[in-house]
Design a protein around this motif. Structure first.
Motif, PDB file in Angstrom:
ATOM      1  N   UNK A 262     -18.444   8.901  16.619  1.00 50.42           N
ATOM      2  CA  UNK A 262     -17.211   8.142  16.814  1.00 50.42           C
ATOM      3  C   UNK A 262     -15.973   9.014  16.670  1.00 50.42           C
ATOM      4  N   UNK A 263     -16.001   9.961  15.730  1.00 45.12           N
ATOM      5  CA  UNK A 263     -14.769  10.727  15.557  1.00 45.12           C
ATOM      6  C   UNK A 263     -14.564  11.673  16.743  1.00 45.12           C
TER       7      UNK A 263
ATOM      8  N   UNK B  92     -25.233   6.451   9.141  1.00 46.44           N
ATOM      9  CA  UNK B  92     -23.796   6.240   9.317  1.00 46.44           C
ATOM     10  C   UNK B  92     -23.063   7.569   9.463  1.00 46.44           C
TER      11      UNK B  92
ATOM     12  N   UNK C 131     -24.668   8.544  25.830  1.00 49.04           N
ATOM     13  CA  UNK C 131     -24.859   7.303  25.084  1.00 49.04           C
ATOM     14  C   UNK C 131     -25.477   6.228  25.976  1.00 49.04           C
TER      15      UNK C 131
ATOM     16  N   UNK D 209     -23.276   8.439  12.976  1.00 50.65           N
ATOM     17  CA  UNK D 209     -22.401   7.611  13.803  1.00 50.65           C
ATOM     18  C   UNK D 209     -20.949   8.060  13.656  1.00 50.65           C
ATOM     19  N   UNK D 210     -20.622   8.462  12.440  1.00 55.08           N
ATOM     20  CA  UNK D 210     -19.260   8.923  12.166  1.00 55.08           C
ATOM     21  C   UNK D 210     -18.945  10.161  13.013  1.00 55.08           C
TER      22      UNK D 210
ATOM     23  N   UNK E  94     -15.343  10.937  19.751  1.00 58.30           N
ATOM     24  CA  UNK E  94     -14.871  10.061  20.811  1.00 58.30           C
ATOM     25  C   UNK E  94     -13.406   9.653  20.590  1.00 58.30           C
TER      26      UNK E  94
ATOM     27  N   UNK F 154     -25.983   4.213  16.831  1.00 58.89           N
ATOM     28  CA  UNK F 154     -25.197   2.999  17.068  1.00 58.89           C
ATOM     29  C   UNK F 154     -26.050   1.729  17.098  1.00 58.89           C
ATOM     30  N   UNK F 155     -27.358   1.895  17.173  1.00 64.06           N
ATOM     31  CA  UNK F 155     -28.226   0.712  17.225  1.00 64.06           C
ATOM     32  C   UNK F 155     -28.767   0.353  15.847  1.00 64.06           C
TER      33      UNK F 155
ATOM     34  N   UNK G 178     -28.225  -1.378  12.235  1.00 65.25           N
ATOM     35  CA  UNK G 178     -27.436  -2.529  11.789  1.00 65.25           C
ATOM     36  C   UNK G 178     -26.689  -2.278  10.498  1.00 65.25           C
ATOM     37  N   UNK G 179     -26.942  -1.142   9.860  1.00 64.26           N
ATOM     38  CA  UNK G 179     -26.408  -0.875   8.512  1.00 64.26           C
ATOM     39  C   UNK G 179     -26.790  -2.006   7.563  1.00 64.26           C
TER      40      UNK G 179
END
Ligand code: SF4
Lengths: 418, 325
Positions: A408-409, A401, A20, A404-405, A411, A378-379, A381-382
């Motif tokens: 994140x999950x 998203x 990342x 990203x999910x 992590x 992650x960059x 903005x949604x």
């Protein structure tokens, strides 16, 4: 136990976040590149006014709606349409090949061009995806990009910044410098006409001498095996007709049921790329020939003598049954990239090796690397600006998203959080 | 260049804060409810309608400091090194110590929420306030892709609403509205609280004390997800405020950069500056209707004297333009 837990923390921390951080370092360094930002932001501003004009026409919206529907249907029947297309193409006297991945596609094209010396290409994201230009050069061939933007990319040894305008990030000052170097002529930054003329003359000569012309396709009809391209420069037409051999490198999600559908894809692609009308749409389905002497077919006439079609899969079949399947409706108009605030400041640094920004992150996940795409997500903005303009109604930010999910999950689990 | 901060540190700080304080920025419940100090909410109110602050206006002044600290850390390798190699709680404690809250900005946030409540009352909408019990929606965790954790937070919030007999929530920011209205029914088994945004129900009266024109900035969630752009404009018209549209407005609006301020502060700032300069093309005042936009665009408008963008623009929240005296 506690110790063990912190040990796993460390390994994740090192492994995952190093990746990342590498991506973050890359996009951060682009923030200081004001030359790139100037190019991208100027392009975005003029794109906005063109697109706004196009979206003011009822027929444009209606067309987009139709394309969305038949693309949806095409993607859920992708395997079936592929079979049908291959049959139709072969029936037309054209060789068809299915390439399961990049290497496969490269080795097919290597065989087809073994005796060639000069090869000219039109701009194609699929060709970028397999790294075709550099591969052919590494085989000792002379290769030229015939699209101006892509020619600039070739001279810079760069990657395309955007789907439709590969050299979007290169403002006129930089183009003038580059072409002055290459042609050993001094171009002023506002001498756009002089620059375009020089490139035109140079490339015309190359196209005339080329053994093979390689183009992409914006859409392919399953029923008639017709291959359609849309462009403004006229370079695709020359590239596909002047050389003796024409190779089409495209991908399997471009197949739609009929030629009329394919034509609609081309028009929609052009409108949503910000052009009020396309200059050329070309349809080709067989090598050129004439029956003018006693109705006996003789090949070639003025156009190419032989034609080959290579259809790349490279993750697309897999994607069609994944949570990313909607992405395959994408007609690569690039509208979602041209309205994206994150792209406005990070430019092409925010992307994989080939596909950048917005839907480009999802294309990167499918055709390149999911790890890279996850970090890039992650960059985003949604802010949903992308969804607002997509002609085929893809929830672009939703797909990002999803990426990203995943990141994140992984992590959270590794960190014992949540 | 110095070292950027990883996701791990950030996630830890936020989850840690959520666990300890009930919100990702670690605002104490005492501070959360300060805005209501001089408003007589009767806790025994029989009303099942509540104003819902979601804590965003209260959190933003601290979030700003937090982002500034992260930016500094990313620019100077020493601080970043310290933050990266400290454990989770240690880092968040350190961060909280270093941060503090900008007093003026916090007062400004309080005034905005107070205005919302007074405006509702003037519009004939009686409402209560959950006070220290008011839960956070968890929207930030959702946006950061921490979906399971978000669902966890959402479940607890929904349970609290049930226990308190909440039937209707009037929200004051787009993010909480979106979470409660779109996400909760999607992710939770049953969620039947009615959620209304103030722009849908408030009836403001003319405000002749406010002078000048304003460029209207549509918050992304407000315009594209909640589709409230026209309510927003009608609201401004009712106030008698003359507004102008920037090149990117309504459903084509351009983000303030805020959503990624914690994960990539430098990128976020660059986007804010770009948006500020777009707004500044149309005049020297802009109006927003979101605490995140207010914070990000506001800061960049102000930062001109500190070497930030050249955008000379003053940013107001729509709730600052109402006259509730
Ligand atoms: S996702 Fe939609 S807007 Fe983006 S390139 Fe594809 S078709 Fe165009």
């Amino acid at each position: 136990m506690q110790e063990l837990k912190s040990l796993t923390h460390w390994s994740w921390f090192m492994l995952d976040d190093e990746y990342f951080l590498e991506v973050k370092r890359r996009v951060y360094s682009a923030l200081d590149d004001s030359i790139m930002q100037k190019g991208v932001q100027r392009g975005m501003a003029s794109f906005l006014s063109n697109l706004t004009e196009n979206l003011g026409h009822e027929h444009v919206l209606q067309l987009a709606g139709e394309v969305k529907e038949f693309k949806r249907h095409s993607i859920s029947n992708m395997a079936e349409l592929l079979k049908q297309a291959v049959d139709s193409i072969q029936r037309n006297g054209v060789a068809a090949y299915i390439a399961k991945d990049k290497d496969d596609a490269k080795s097919i094209i290597k065989k087809l061009t073994d005796d060639d010396r000069i090869i000219v290409k039109s701009k194609s994201m699929v060709a970028e995806e397999i790294g075709l230009r550099n591969y052919l050069i590494s085989l000792g061939k002379e290769v030229w990009e015939t699209d101006l933007g892509e020619f600039i990319i070739q001279l810079r040894g760069d990657k395309p910044a955007q789907m439709v305008a590969p050299s979007l990030h290169v403002p006129r000052e930089e183009v003038a410098r580059l072409l002055s170097d290459f042609f050993k002529v001094d171009f002023g930054k506002d001498d756009l006409k002089g620059m375009v003329d020089a490139v035109r003359n140079f490339l015309r000569e190359k196209i005339a001498k080329a053994d093979t012309g390689i183009t992409g396709a914006n859409a392919i009809s399953a029923r008639e095996g017709a291959l359609l391209t849309v462009e403004n420069e006229g370079n695709i037409r020359l590239t596909m007709t002047l050389p003796k051999k024409h190779i089409v490198l495209s991908s399997i999600e471009k197949i739609v049921p009929t030629t009329t559908d394919a034509l609609k894809v081309c028009l929609a692609q052009s409108y949503y790329a910000g052009y009020t009308k396309p200059t050329y749409i070309s349809l080709t389905s067989t090598p050129s020939g004439t029956g003018d002497i006693e109705k006996v077919m003789v090949r070639p006439a003025q156009g190419s003598r032989e034609m080959h079609v290579v259809l790349l899969d490279n993750g697309r079949s897999l994607a069609s049954s994944s949570e990313f399947s909607d992405m395959l409706r994408c007609i690569k108009c690039g509208a979602c990239q041209m309205v994206c605030p994150s792209y406005a400041v990070m430019g092409p640094s925010w992307g994989g090796k080939v596909y950048t920004a917005a839907i480009g992150l999802v294309w990167t996940a499918i055709t390149e690397s999911i790890d890279e795409a996850e970090s890039l997500s992650y960059f985003c903005l949604s802010c949903d600006a992308c969804n607002e303009v997509c002609p085929v109604g893809i929830d672009v930010s939703g797909l990002i998203k999803t990426l990203r999910k995943k990141g994140s999950s992984n992590l959270m689990n590794a960190e014992g959080l949540g | 260049m110095a070292e950027p901060i990883s996701r791990v540190q950030l996630f830890r700080v936020m989850v840690d804060n959520q666990e300890k304080f009930g919100n990702p920025m670690g605002i104490s419940s005492k501070r959360m409810v300060e805005w209501a100090d001089d408003i007589p909410f009767t806790s025994s109110s029989s009303s099942s309608t509540y104003i819902y602050t979601g804590g965003l206006y209260q959190m933003m002044p601290k979030a700003e400091r937090f982002v500034e600290l992260m930016k500094r850390a990313e620019e100077s390798s020493g601080l970043s090194f310290a933050l990266r190699f400290l454990g989770g709680s240690a880092a968040s404690t350190l961060a909280s110590k270093l941060i503090g809250v900008d007093h003026d900005k916090f007062e400004r946030s309080k005034a905005i929420i107070r205005n919302a409540s007074r405006l509702l009352r003037k519009s004939g909408i009686e409402h209560s306030y959950l006070g220290r019990d008011e839960p956070y929606t968890g929207i930030l965790f959702y946006e950061l892709g921490m979906e399971e954790y978000f669902i966890d937070v959402a479940r607890k919030a929904a349970k609290l609403f049930r226990e308190k007999g909440v039937k209707k929530l009037i929200t004051i920011d787009p993010h909480s509205t979106y979470a409660l209205r779109e996400l909760y029914p999607d992710f939770l088994d049953s969620f039947d609280v009615e959620v209304l945004h103030y722009l849908e129900v408030a009836k403001p009266s003319r405000n002749d004390t406010w002078k000048g024109k304003a460029t209207v900035h549509d918050p992304c969630i407000l315009s594209r997800r909640l589709k409230l752009s026209s309510n927003y404009r009608e609201f401004l018209e009712a106030l008698g405020i003359e507004y102008t549209e920037p090149a990117r407005s309504g459903r084509m609006t351009f983000c303030c950069g805020g959503p990624i301020e914690s994960i990539a502060p430098a990128v976020s700032t660059k986007i804010s500056e770009l948006r500020c300069s777009q707004l500044a093309e149309k005049g020297d005042k802009a109006v927003v209707a979101c605490p995140i936009c207010l914070s990000n665009l506001g800061r960049c408008g102000y930062s001109r004297d500190r070497g930030g963008s050249n955008a000379r623009i003053e940013v107001f929240d729509a709730l600052e333009l109402v006259h509730v005296g």
